[in-house]
Design an enzyme around this catalytic site. Structure first.
Site, PDB file in Angstrom:
ATOM      1  N   LYS A  47      49.443  28.906  34.131  1.00 42.91           N
ATOM      2  CA  LYS A  47      50.399  30.007  34.280  1.00 42.91           C
ATOM      3  C   LYS A  47      50.887  30.105  35.724  1.00 42.91           C
ATOM      4  O   LYS A  47      52.074  30.275  35.986  1.00 42.91           O
ATOM      5  CB  LYS A  47      49.758  31.327  33.832  1.00 42.91           C
ATOM      6  CG  LYS A  47      49.660  31.449  32.318  1.00 42.91           C
ATOM      7  CD  LYS A  47      48.928  32.706  31.931  1.00 42.91           C
ATOM      8  CE  LYS A  47      48.851  32.849  30.419  1.00 42.91           C
ATOM      9  NZ  LYS A  47      50.174  33.065  29.780  1.00 42.91           N
ATOM     10  N   LYS A  49      50.833  27.670  37.968  1.00 42.12           N
ATOM     11  CA  LYS A  49      51.601  26.458  38.313  1.00 42.12           C
ATOM     12  C   LYS A  49      53.027  26.572  37.795  1.00 42.12           C
ATOM     13  O   LYS A  49      53.977  26.157  38.453  1.00 42.12           O
ATOM     14  CB  LYS A  49      50.910  25.215  37.751  1.00 42.12           C
ATOM     15  CG  LYS A  49      49.681  24.830  38.564  1.00 42.12           C
ATOM     16  CD  LYS A  49      49.006  23.604  37.990  1.00 42.12           C
ATOM     17  CE  LYS A  49      47.705  23.317  38.725  1.00 42.12           C
ATOM     18  NZ  LYS A  49      46.819  22.445  37.965  1.00 42.12           N
ATOM     19  N   GLU A  65      50.249  28.136  47.908  1.00 41.36           N
ATOM     20  CA  GLU A  65      49.834  27.008  48.748  1.00 41.36           C
ATOM     21  C   GLU A  65      48.827  26.137  48.002  1.00 41.36           C
ATOM     22  O   GLU A  65      48.961  24.937  47.932  1.00 41.36           O
ATOM     23  CB  GLU A  65      49.182  27.519  50.050  1.00 41.36           C
ATOM     24  CG  GLU A  65      50.159  28.097  51.045  1.00 41.36           C
ATOM     25  CD  GLU A  65      51.166  27.085  51.562  1.00 41.36           C
ATOM     26  OE1 GLU A  65      50.808  25.908  51.687  1.00 41.36           O
ATOM     27  OE2 GLU A  65      52.313  27.484  51.802  1.00 41.36           O
ATOM     28  N   ARG A  83      19.912  40.368  38.583  1.00 41.13           N
ATOM     29  CA  ARG A  83      20.193  41.369  39.629  1.00 41.13           C
ATOM     30  C   ARG A  83      20.705  42.672  39.018  1.00 41.13           C
ATOM     31  O   ARG A  83      20.363  43.761  39.451  1.00 41.13           O
ATOM     32  CB  ARG A  83      21.225  40.789  40.603  1.00 41.13           C
ATOM     33  CG  ARG A  83      21.659  41.730  41.702  1.00 41.13           C
ATOM     34  CD  ARG A  83      22.335  41.014  42.862  1.00 41.13           C
ATOM     35  NE  ARG A  83      23.462  40.186  42.494  1.00 41.13           N
ATOM     36  CZ  ARG A  83      24.695  40.636  42.314  1.00 41.13           C
ATOM     37  NH1 ARG A  83      24.954  41.906  42.488  1.00 41.13           N
ATOM     38  NH2 ARG A  83      25.664  39.811  41.970  1.00 41.13           N
ATOM     39  N   ARG A 104      41.209  31.106  42.180  1.00 45.25           N
ATOM     40  CA  ARG A 104      41.617  31.639  43.488  1.00 45.25           C
ATOM     41  C   ARG A 104      42.991  31.076  43.842  1.00 45.25           C
ATOM     42  O   ARG A 104      43.169  29.857  43.852  1.00 45.25           O
ATOM     43  CB  ARG A 104      40.574  31.227  44.527  1.00 45.25           C
ATOM     44  CG  ARG A 104      40.724  31.915  45.832  1.00 45.25           C
ATOM     45  CD  ARG A 104      39.510  31.658  46.696  1.00 45.25           C
ATOM     46  NE  ARG A 104      38.354  32.422  46.300  1.00 45.25           N
ATOM     47  CZ  ARG A 104      37.104  32.117  46.653  1.00 45.25           C
ATOM     48  NH1 ARG A 104      36.855  31.046  47.372  1.00 45.25           N
ATOM     49  NH2 ARG A 104      36.100  32.891  46.288  1.00 45.25           N
ATOM     50  N   GLU A 140      34.410  47.116  53.808  1.00 48.92           N
ATOM     51  CA  GLU A 140      33.836  47.440  55.119  1.00 48.92           C
ATOM     52  C   GLU A 140      33.643  46.182  55.972  1.00 48.92           C
ATOM     53  O   GLU A 140      33.802  46.192  57.190  1.00 48.92           O
ATOM     54  CB  GLU A 140      32.486  48.113  54.920  1.00 48.92           C
ATOM     55  CG  GLU A 140      32.328  49.371  55.754  1.00 48.92           C
ATOM     56  CD  GLU A 140      31.046  50.073  55.392  1.00 48.92           C
ATOM     57  OE1 GLU A 140      30.034  49.763  56.040  1.00 48.92           O
ATOM     58  OE2 GLU A 140      31.070  50.901  54.447  1.00 48.92           O
ATOM     59  N   GLU A 166      38.312  35.967  36.471  1.00 52.75           N
ATOM     60  CA  GLU A 166      38.532  36.723  37.711  1.00 52.75           C
ATOM     61  C   GLU A 166      39.542  35.956  38.558  1.00 52.75           C
ATOM     62  O   GLU A 166      39.306  34.801  38.920  1.00 52.75           O
ATOM     63  CB  GLU A 166      37.230  36.887  38.503  1.00 52.75           C
ATOM     64  CG  GLU A 166      37.457  37.717  39.764  1.00 52.75           C
ATOM     65  CD  GLU A 166      36.237  37.769  40.693  1.00 52.75           C
ATOM     66  OE1 GLU A 166      35.637  38.844  40.807  1.00 52.75           O
ATOM     67  OE2 GLU A 166      35.905  36.727  41.282  1.00 52.75           O
ATOM     68  N   ALA A 178      37.512  34.701  54.750  1.00 51.77           N
ATOM     69  CA  ALA A 178      36.472  34.860  53.713  1.00 51.77           C
ATOM     70  C   ALA A 178      35.509  33.669  53.695  1.00 51.77           C
ATOM     71  O   ALA A 178      34.307  33.844  53.478  1.00 51.77           O
ATOM     72  CB  ALA A 178      37.117  35.049  52.343  1.00 51.77           C
ATOM     73  N   HIS A 182      31.635  34.146  54.345  1.00 48.99           N
ATOM     74  CA  HIS A 182      30.761  33.738  53.245  1.00 48.99           C
ATOM     75  C   HIS A 182      29.610  32.890  53.791  1.00 48.99           C
ATOM     76  O   HIS A 182      28.459  33.037  53.367  1.00 48.99           O
ATOM     77  CB  HIS A 182      31.590  32.943  52.231  1.00 48.99           C
ATOM     78  CG  HIS A 182      30.903  32.715  50.930  1.00 48.99           C
ATOM     79  ND1 HIS A 182      30.188  31.580  50.675  1.00 48.99           N
ATOM     80  CD2 HIS A 182      30.808  33.471  49.820  1.00 48.99           C
ATOM     81  CE1 HIS A 182      29.696  31.647  49.450  1.00 48.99           C
ATOM     82  NE2 HIS A 182      30.052  32.795  48.907  1.00 48.99           N
TER      83      HIS A 182
END
Ligand code: 0O2
Length: 226
Positions: A47, A49, A65, A83, A104, A140, A166, A178, A182
């Site tokens: 989608k 692309k 990009e 967790r 991403r 934060e 996601e 990021a 990370h």
């Protein structure tokens, strides 16, 4: 493959005995589950692309990009379920985890992020589950990105299945920041004082990179008016 990865993690003492056993008992469904998420990634990637191609034709520019996609590892899934104190089952993964499939999308300009998000969400087979705007409201830590949790249909031989993906949309500057931050999260044995100093500096860098994004966008807009 998944079994081997889990065994390896188990040997390293990273996950519990019971998790590996549960995964082994559920090997077929787990493989199937991961395969459906891979299909969902392909759908969403395509989608974006297609949108990039259309913008390139219509406006002679590419808003995207790069696109980087990833499937959460079985170890990552197991850790997250643990967790969050969630049941370890296929159903629980499907219902509770939104980021097994991740796409991403990296853009040069912030405006393009919102444009692409809008174009994606307008499509009638895409269902928006959740939106988190860490560009308007940075974390934060300084983290900025636009997160969309969407549900997309995948068409199999005789049926249609919906899967959650996601989508993280960022500028090159946001992605650069990021990635470095990370790395800091996973660094071991840094004295607390140094950790605090680095985190503070990263907050400053996030502000500088936000200002850079804004200026570059202003320059682009001025250029396009000439
Ligand atoms: P990884 O290794 O990148 O996959 P959730 O725990 O997902 O149910 P949460 O924490 O509210 O809920 O999710 P959020 O805030 O939407 O963040 C999900 C993902 O965004 C993270 O995935 C990171 O990829 C990215 N992210 C969020 N905050 C930060 C941050 O402060 N720094 C960096 N570098 N990335 C961030 P994972 O699974 O944590 O990590």
């Amino acid at each position: 493959m998944i079994k081997e990865q889990l065994k390896d993690q188990f040997i390293k003492g990273l996950i519990d005995d019971y998790v590996i056993e549960l995964f082994q008992r559920n090997m077929m469904p787990v493989n199937e589950l991961m395969s459906y998420y891979r299909c969902a990634i392909m759908e969403v990637e395509t989608k974006f692309k297609v949108l990039n191609e259309q913008f390139s034709l219509q406006y002679d520019r590419n808003p995207i990009e790069t696109i980087k996609s990833r499937l959460k590892s079985p170890e990552g899934i197991a850790k997250k379920l643990k967790r969050k104190n969630l049941e370890f089952s296929i159903r629980s993964i499907e219902e509770n985890l939104n980021d097994v499939a991740g796409v991403r999308v990296i853009c040069s300009f912030t405006e393009d992020i919102y444009l692409l998000a809008e174009c994606l969400l307008q499509q009638d087979d895409i269902k928006l589950i959740e939106i988190k705007d860490y560009i308007k409201n940075p974390k934060e830590s300084g983290y900025r990105s636009l997160h969309l949790i969407v549900e997309v249909p995948i068409f199999l031989e005789n049926e249609k299945k919906n899967r959650k993906v996601e989508v993280q949309l960022r500028t090159i500057a946001m992605d650069f920041w990021a990635s470095l931050e990370h790395k800091l999260r996973y660094k071991k044995d840094i004295p607390q004082e140094e950790l605090d100093r680095l985190a503070e500096e990263l907050v400053e860098c996030a502000q500088v990179s936000a200002a850079l994004d804004e200026r570059m966008e202003q320059i682009r807009n001025r250029m396009s008016r000439i």
